[in-house]
Design an enzyme around this catalytic site. Structure first.
Site, PDB file in Angstrom:
ATOM      1  N   TYR A  11       0.872  -1.163   0.000  1.00  0.00           N
ATOM      2  CA  TYR A  11       0.000   0.000   0.000  1.00  0.00           C
ATOM      3  C   TYR A  11       0.911   1.215   0.000  1.00  0.00           C
ATOM      4  O   TYR A  11       1.856   1.298   0.792  1.00  0.00           O
ATOM      5  CB  TYR A  11      -0.871   0.010   1.255  1.00  0.00           C
ATOM      6  CG  TYR A  11      -1.626   1.297   1.427  1.00  0.00           C
ATOM      7  CD1 TYR A  11      -2.897   1.453   0.913  1.00  0.00           C
ATOM      8  CD2 TYR A  11      -1.053   2.379   2.090  1.00  0.00           C
ATOM      9  CE1 TYR A  11      -3.586   2.644   1.051  1.00  0.00           C
ATOM     10  CE2 TYR A  11      -1.726   3.577   2.233  1.00  0.00           C
ATOM     11  CZ  TYR A  11      -2.989   3.704   1.713  1.00  0.00           C
ATOM     12  OH  TYR A  11      -3.661   4.887   1.840  1.00  0.00           O
ATOM     13  N   HIS A  34      -5.223  -1.009  -3.978  1.00  0.00           N
ATOM     14  CA  HIS A  34      -5.984   0.199  -4.335  1.00  0.00           C
ATOM     15  C   HIS A  34      -5.421   0.944  -5.554  1.00  0.00           C
ATOM     16  O   HIS A  34      -5.461   2.165  -5.610  1.00  0.00           O
ATOM     17  CB  HIS A  34      -6.075   1.173  -3.166  1.00  0.00           C
ATOM     18  CG  HIS A  34      -6.409   0.575  -1.840  1.00  0.00           C
ATOM     19  ND1 HIS A  34      -7.236  -0.513  -1.692  1.00  0.00           N
ATOM     20  CD2 HIS A  34      -6.015   0.909  -0.597  1.00  0.00           C
ATOM     21  CE1 HIS A  34      -7.346  -0.811  -0.407  1.00  0.00           C
ATOM     22  NE2 HIS A  34      -6.610   0.033   0.279  1.00  0.00           N
ATOM     23  N   ASP A 110     -12.215  -5.110   0.355  1.00  0.00           N
ATOM     24  CA  ASP A 110     -11.573  -4.503   1.513  1.00  0.00           C
ATOM     25  C   ASP A 110     -12.406  -4.689   2.783  1.00  0.00           C
ATOM     26  O   ASP A 110     -12.196  -4.005   3.780  1.00  0.00           O
ATOM     27  CB  ASP A 110     -11.275  -3.019   1.286  1.00  0.00           C
ATOM     28  CG  ASP A 110     -10.144  -2.518   2.165  1.00  0.00           C
ATOM     29  OD1 ASP A 110      -9.177  -3.268   2.400  1.00  0.00           O
ATOM     30  OD2 ASP A 110     -10.219  -1.370   2.639  1.00  0.00           O
ATOM     31  N   ASN A 115     -10.257   1.062   9.363  1.00  0.00           N
ATOM     32  CA  ASN A 115      -9.835   2.462   9.484  1.00  0.00           C
ATOM     33  C   ASN A 115     -10.764   3.480   8.839  1.00  0.00           C
ATOM     34  O   ASN A 115     -10.380   4.633   8.698  1.00  0.00           O
ATOM     35  CB  ASN A 115      -8.408   2.653   8.941  1.00  0.00           C
ATOM     36  CG  ASN A 115      -7.413   1.770   9.633  1.00  0.00           C
ATOM     37  OD1 ASN A 115      -7.461   1.612  10.862  1.00  0.00           O
ATOM     38  ND2 ASN A 115      -6.523   1.150   8.876  1.00  0.00           N
TER      39      ASN A 115
END
Length: 157
Positions: A11, A34, A110, A115
């Site tokens: 990430y 992502h 996801d 978060n």
């Protein structure tokens, strides 16, 4: 990790790609989470996303997850009275990755959406997003079945 058949999931923010370029090229298999966090307010052919596509083009060891449009979108999910295109501002970016690299792309929801502090995405809209980015049954098969099988269970393929 290569002898174990493992890969690394990374990430990073799109702005950090230049300094990570050589590192990614040195790893046996990298899965970028992502889509490298593109700035969807910028043009798809702008320097940031073009660099990410170049990374995929020049490094066959790099894969991409077309996941988390809810984290990338500025427009957000569709309102009830708008067209039913979830996360429409992310669609061109994800579709570009799916179409240009159909053998090295994965989808993910996801879930359980760690978060997130402001909203919880509708997982149904995340599934609806698939048809917007993989527009043929062949691309959907690769995205959801063939590619994950090749990456996670290569002895089965």
């Amino acid at each position: 990790i290569a002898p174990l058949g493992w890969h690394v999931v990374v990430y990073f923010e799109a702005a950090d790609l230049p300094e990570l370029w050589d590192f990614f090229g040195a790893l046996p298999t990298v899965v970028v989470d992502h889509m490298g966090r593109p700035d969807v307010t910028q043009p798809i052919d702008g320097p940031g996303f073009s660099l990410f596509l170049r990374l995929l083009r020049e490094h066959p060891n790099v894969w991409s997850k077309v996941s988390c449009p809810e984290r990338l979108s500025i427009a957000g999910p569709p309102a009830i009275d708008r067209e039913p295109c979830p996360y429409r501002d992310v669609v061109p970016f994800a579709r570009a990755v799916v179409e240009a690299f159909p053998d090295r792309v994965l989808w993910g929801s996801d879930w359980p959406h760690p978060n997130l502090k402001t909203h919880m995405p509708d997982d149904g809209l995340l599934v609806d997003f698939i048809a917007q980015i993989a527009v043929t049954s062949e691309l959907q098969q690769r995205l959801l079945v063939t590619n994950p099988m090749r990456l996670y269970w290569p002895e089965e393929v």
